[in-house]
Design a protein around this motif. Sequence first.
Motif, PDB file in Angstrom:
ATOM      1  N   CYS A 153       0.872  -1.179   0.000  1.00 46.39           N
ATOM      2  CA  CYS A 153       0.000   0.000   0.000  1.00 46.39           C
ATOM      3  C   CYS A 153       0.907   1.226   0.000  1.00 46.39           C
ATOM      4  O   CYS A 153       1.701   1.408   0.928  1.00 46.39           O
ATOM      5  N   LEU A 154       0.814   2.030  -1.036  1.00 52.23           N
ATOM      6  CA  LEU A 154       1.693   3.193  -1.183  1.00 52.23           C
ATOM      7  C   LEU A 154       0.896   4.481  -1.054  1.00 52.23           C
ATOM      8  O   LEU A 154      -0.181   4.610  -1.628  1.00 52.23           O
ATOM      9  N   GLN A 155       1.438   5.415  -0.304  1.00 53.51           N
ATOM     10  CA  GLN A 155       0.840   6.731  -0.168  1.00 53.51           C
ATOM     11  C   GLN A 155       1.783   7.772  -0.756  1.00 53.51           C
ATOM     12  O   GLN A 155       2.979   7.556  -0.845  1.00 53.51           O
ATOM     13  N   GLU A 156       1.187   8.918  -1.121  1.00 47.35           N
ATOM     14  CA  GLU A 156       1.936  10.041  -1.696  1.00 47.35           C
ATOM     15  C   GLU A 156       2.721   9.602  -2.930  1.00 47.35           C
ATOM     16  O   GLU A 156       3.901   9.901  -3.083  1.00 47.35           O
ATOM     17  N   THR A 157       2.042   8.895  -3.829  1.00 51.59           N
ATOM     18  CA  THR A 157       2.695   8.444  -5.062  1.00 51.59           C
ATOM     19  C   THR A 157       3.047   9.616  -5.975  1.00 51.59           C
ATOM     20  O   THR A 157       4.010   9.543  -6.725  1.00 51.59           O
ATOM     21  N   LYS A 158       2.237  10.669  -5.919  1.00 51.00           N
ATOM     22  CA  LYS A 158       2.473  11.889  -6.707  1.00 51.00           C
ATOM     23  C   LYS A 158       2.640  11.609  -8.194  1.00 51.00           C
ATOM     24  O   LYS A 158       3.389  12.287  -8.888  1.00 51.00           O
ATOM     25  N   ALA A 159       1.929  10.581  -8.676  1.00 53.54           N
ATOM     26  CA  ALA A 159       1.998  10.231 -10.097  1.00 53.54           C
ATOM     27  C   ALA A 159       0.712   9.543 -10.514  1.00 53.54           C
ATOM     28  O   ALA A 159       0.126   8.787  -9.737  1.00 53.54           O
ATOM     29  N   HIS A 160       0.309   9.809 -11.732  1.00 53.38           N
ATOM     30  CA  HIS A 160      -0.795   9.062 -12.327  1.00 53.38           C
ATOM     31  C   HIS A 160      -0.213   7.800 -12.945  1.00 53.38           C
ATOM     32  O   HIS A 160       0.963   7.762 -13.326  1.00 53.38           O
ATOM     33  N   GLN A 161      -1.024   6.769 -13.060  1.00 52.39           N
ATOM     34  CA  GLN A 161      -0.555   5.494 -13.581  1.00 52.39           C
ATOM     35  C   GLN A 161       0.084   5.639 -14.960  1.00 52.39           C
ATOM     36  O   GLN A 161       1.084   4.994 -15.247  1.00 52.39           O
ATOM     37  N   ASP A 162      -0.451   6.529 -15.788  1.00 60.81           N
ATOM     38  CA  ASP A 162       0.106   6.686 -17.135  1.00 60.81           C
ATOM     39  C   ASP A 162       1.453   7.413 -17.143  1.00 60.81           C
ATOM     40  O   ASP A 162       2.098   7.514 -18.176  1.00 60.81           O
ATOM     41  N   GLN A 163       1.907   7.888 -15.992  1.00 62.25           N
ATOM     42  CA  GLN A 163       3.206   8.549 -15.888  1.00 62.25           C
ATOM     43  C   GLN A 163       4.314   7.595 -15.431  1.00 62.25           C
ATOM     44  O   GLN A 163       5.457   8.002 -15.293  1.00 62.25           O
ATOM     45  N   VAL A 164       3.949   6.346 -15.189  1.00 58.11           N
ATOM     46  CA  VAL A 164       4.895   5.368 -14.642  1.00 58.11           C
ATOM     47  C   VAL A 164       4.916   4.142 -15.548  1.00 58.11           C
ATOM     48  O   VAL A 164       3.861   3.646 -15.964  1.00 58.11           O
ATOM     49  N   ASP A 165       6.102   3.652 -15.843  1.00 55.86           N
ATOM     50  CA  ASP A 165       6.222   2.388 -16.571  1.00 55.86           C
ATOM     51  C   ASP A 165       5.922   1.268 -15.579  1.00 55.86           C
ATOM     52  O   ASP A 165       6.721   0.984 -14.686  1.00 55.86           O
ATOM     53  N   THR A 166       4.760   0.651 -15.725  1.00 56.08           N
ATOM     54  CA  THR A 166       4.302  -0.337 -14.745  1.00 56.08           C
ATOM     55  C   THR A 166       4.600  -1.777 -15.155  1.00 56.08           C
ATOM     56  O   THR A 166       4.094  -2.703 -14.524  1.00 56.08           O
ATOM     57  N   THR A 167       5.426  -1.977 -16.144  1.00 59.52           N
ATOM     58  CA  THR A 167       5.725  -3.344 -16.583  1.00 59.52           C
ATOM     59  C   THR A 167       6.377  -4.174 -15.481  1.00 59.52           C
ATOM     60  O   THR A 167       6.250  -5.397 -15.476  1.00 59.52           O
ATOM     61  N   PHE A 168       7.038  -3.525 -14.538  1.00 60.60           N
ATOM     62  CA  PHE A 168       7.676  -4.251 -13.437  1.00 60.60           C
ATOM     63  C   PHE A 168       6.651  -4.991 -12.585  1.00 60.60           C
ATOM     64  O   PHE A 168       6.951  -6.025 -12.000  1.00 60.60           O
ATOM     65  N   LEU A 169       5.425  -4.472 -12.516  1.00 59.66           N
ATOM     66  CA  LEU A 169       4.401  -5.106 -11.676  1.00 59.66           C
ATOM     67  C   LEU A 169       4.099  -6.523 -12.163  1.00 59.66           C
ATOM     68  O   LEU A 169       4.156  -7.478 -11.383  1.00 59.66           O
ATOM     69  N   GLY A 170       3.768  -6.669 -13.425  1.00 57.24           N
ATOM     70  CA  GLY A 170       3.470  -7.987 -13.969  1.00 57.24           C
ATOM     71  C   GLY A 170       4.658  -8.919 -13.895  1.00 57.24           C
ATOM     72  O   GLY A 170       4.510 -10.105 -13.593  1.00 57.24           O
ATOM     73  N   ALA A 171       5.841  -8.379 -14.150  1.00 57.99           N
ATOM     74  CA  ALA A 171       7.057  -9.195 -14.106  1.00 57.99           C
ATOM     75  C   ALA A 171       7.307  -9.756 -12.706  1.00 57.99           C
ATOM     76  O   ALA A 171       7.880 -10.832 -12.559  1.00 57.99           O
TER      77      ALA A 171
END
Length: 101
Positions: free
Chosen positions: A32-50
């Motif tokens: 659970c992350l707080q203060e991400t200060k980013a929208h999902q489209d601003q982050v390369d999220t490929t690491f999550l699935g990997a």
Amino acid sequence: MLLYSWNVNGLRAVLGKGFTDILRDSNADIYCLQETKAHQDQVDTTFLGALGYHGFWNSAEKKGYSGVAVFSRQLPLAVQHGMGIPDHDTEGRVLTLEFDT
């Protein structure tokens, strides 16, 4: 179940400082992350699935401000963004995931 909660004070910043290694090595079921200060489209999220995680986000309307995210190995039964109060829900501070156990 192993759950971590972390005020990252900027997800993009911690991604550049080894966050994916921490995520992999901790073997947490849920982050659970707080203060991400980013929208999902601003982050390369490929690491999550990997790493075997599903990502859920609730970002503030204002870019670069607040925001929360949950990374979970298990898919939730339900996801709720906000708390149903429009004046507060624009700030991206509440994200509720429901699991069967």
